[in-house]
Design an enzyme around this catalytic site. Sequence first.
Site, short mmCIF file in Angstrom:
data_model
loop_
_atom_site.label_atom_id
_atom_site.label_comp_id
_atom_site.label_asym_id
_atom_site.label_seq_id
_atom_site.Cartn_x
_atom_site.Cartn_y
_atom_site.Cartn_z
N THR A 175 -4.18 -4.16 -9.33
CA THR A 175 -4.14 -3.06 -10.28
C THR A 175 -5.47 -2.32 -10.27
O THR A 175 -6.53 -2.94 -10.28
CB THR A 175 -3.85 -3.58 -11.70
N THR A 176 -5.41 -0.99 -10.27
CA THR A 176 -6.63 -0.18 -10.34
C THR A 176 -6.74 0.44 -11.72
O THR A 176 -5.84 0.31 -12.55
CB THR A 176 -6.65 0.91 -9.25
N LYS A 189 0.55 9.15 -8.79
CA LYS A 189 -0.58 8.22 -8.98
C LYS A 189 -1.41 8.70 -10.15
O LYS A 189 -1.79 9.87 -10.22
CB LYS A 189 -1.42 8.11 -7.72
N MET A 239 -4.84 -4.08 -0.90
CA MET A 239 -4.51 -5.35 -0.27
C MET A 239 -4.34 -5.24 1.24
O MET A 239 -4.18 -6.25 1.91
CB MET A 239 -3.22 -5.92 -0.87
N HIS A 270 -3.11 10.55 -2.37
CA HIS A 270 -1.99 9.69 -2.77
C HIS A 270 -0.84 10.56 -3.27
O HIS A 270 -1.00 11.76 -3.47
CB HIS A 270 -2.41 8.73 -3.89
N GLY A 290 -8.82 3.38 -6.74
CA GLY A 290 -9.66 2.19 -6.67
C GLY A 290 -10.22 1.96 -5.29
O GLY A 290 -11.35 1.50 -5.12
N THR A 291 -9.45 2.32 -4.27
CA THR A 291 -9.93 2.18 -2.90
C THR A 291 -11.09 3.12 -2.64
O THR A 291 -12.10 2.73 -2.03
CB THR A 291 -8.78 2.44 -1.90
#
Length: 173
Positions: A26-27, A86, A52, A82, A92-93
Amino acid sequence: EFTAPDATITHLEAAVRKGAAMVIGTTALSPGQIEKVRRASEKIPIVFSPNMSVGANLLFRVTEEVSGALGGDYDIEIIEAHHSRKKDAPSGTAKRLGEAVSRARGKTPPMHSIRAGDIVGDHTVVFAGTGERIELTHRAQSRDAFARGALDAARFLKGKKPGLYSMQDVIKA
């Protein structure tokens, strides 16, 4: 656990009560929620990563290496895209890529977010110098890469002692 911040914390509390290991992707967790994850990792093993996929996690590593190697003569910026639904921006990345640059250069680079259509996830780190440019890009073409990485993370946690692990730990295993 790949839902929303409040749900993640609720599920984290349940995992701690049951003594179950947890994979968290989760971000947009707040600093206080991240601290709850850290404290929970003293009781259960947790893999916590904003992404992930193996490829994105290798991009984190390479970004830090290239950022340090190039020095201050290169400008660095991060572009991420994205799907239009979103909620968090930057992703988060992208934030993790910024942290990789910051470890090498001492400051977080500018980030640019695009939210459009059904883009799964694109991240590019641009290193622009005089007369040349290096671009490191990871494109997720489907969510399968995230699912495979999450399964790798779950297998990694089997038999692990409590602790806070990252996908870097999973990749090295």
